[in-house]
Design an enzyme around this catalytic site. Structure first.
Site: not given
Ligand code: SF4
Length: 287
Positions: A185, A204
């Site tokens: 991420k 996310d």
């Protein structure tokens, strides 16, 4: 009270009761018949002729939530809704973005943006961070939560960038993933937002939740969700898609009580936890 609704008094002879028991037993399942203790007779719906104007309910058989036309429609509506969005974390360099992204785990961007201006004033370079111990950094990042782990990650990443990458944040996913505290991420945020490289899709908490609500994935693991999204979203939209979905999660599609009545994607969203819907909701479409 309409006729037939008034409860009938039991006959003194008990004849009606016998009739009822007999009917009940006839409609009971075999094992209930054997026990002689049927619980309830099935309720029969009154046959009603279909109205001429009534339209048959749309069958969801064959519905493919990942069909290219549906995905294209989602992307189009996101474009209309959030044409120029980007990362909400304040930063002036790849290093500052990396630090801000590490600090944003389990925190809000607003909270991180409150901390980082003073943090980067105090430690203006990656070398300044590399010279710290995690304990020295802890008070400065305490308000973002999980500050011990975050301090370790930031100082560890700074030391490795100085020692292995000449003080420059690498623009390569494999190298980024060697930094402490950096998973896909964070690497995708830095690569997409700073280096404009679409190597993956940022997954996310918002992208995770909304992709599942939109039935673009059935997975729960962020890496598998990213793989699913990469298969159906054109690569030149990977960076913007993440930003747009993150904004959608902040503005309308909240984790609890999404604001469906205001949502321009409402009639193509079948999420099971919608708060208002004009379309069929799908059990499996959950956050
Ligand atoms: S309709 Fe509701 S659940 Fe679906 S995307 Fe919009 S806000 Fe989210």
């Amino acid at each position: 009270m309409p006729r037939g609704v008034v409860p009938r008094q039991p006959a003194r002879t008990g004849r009606q009761d016998k009739v009822r028991v007999a009917r009940t037993l006839m409609s009971a399942k075999p094992d209930q018949k054997q026990s002689g203790r049927a619980k309830a007779a099935p309720v029969r719906a009154k046959a009603v002729a279909p109205s001429k104007s009534a339209k048959p309910a749309k069958s969801t058989k064959g519905y493919n939530p990942m069909a290219p036309e549906r995905v294209a429609e989602i992307l189009k509506r996101l474009n209309d809704l959030y044409p120029d969005v980007t990362c909400a974390l304040t930063h002036r360099s790849a290093w500052e973005l990396l630090v801000a992204t590490i600090l944003s785990a389990q925190s809000t961007d607003v909270n991180v943006n409150r901390v980082t201006p003073e943090l980067f004033r105090k430690y203006p370079t990656v070398q300044a961070f590399a010279a710290l111990t995690p304990e020295q950094l802890e008070p400065d990042v305490r308000s973002t939560g999980f500050f011990r782990n975050k301090s370790k990650s930031v100082v560890g990443a700074a030391k490795k960038i100085v020692s292995d990458f000449g003080g420059q944040v690498p623009d390569d996913i494999d190298k980024l993933l060697t930094l402490p505290g950096v998973a896909r991420k964070t690497a995708n945020v830095v690569l997409g937002t700073w280096f404009k490289k679409a190597i993956g899709v940022v997954v996310d908490t918002h992208v995770h939740r909304i992709s599942r609500r939109w039935e673009l994935t059935k997975e729960n693991d962020p890496q598998k969700i990213e793989q699913d999204l990469m298969k159906i979203i054109p690569q030149d939209r990977w960076i913007l898609f993440s930003h747009q979905v993150i904004w959608h999660g902040r503005k309308l599609c909240f984790a609890r009580k999404p604001n469906c009545v205001q949502c321009p994607l409402e009639n193509i969203c079948h999420a099971a936890d919608k708060t208002w819907s004009t379309v069929e909701m799908h059990k499996g479409a959950t956050a």
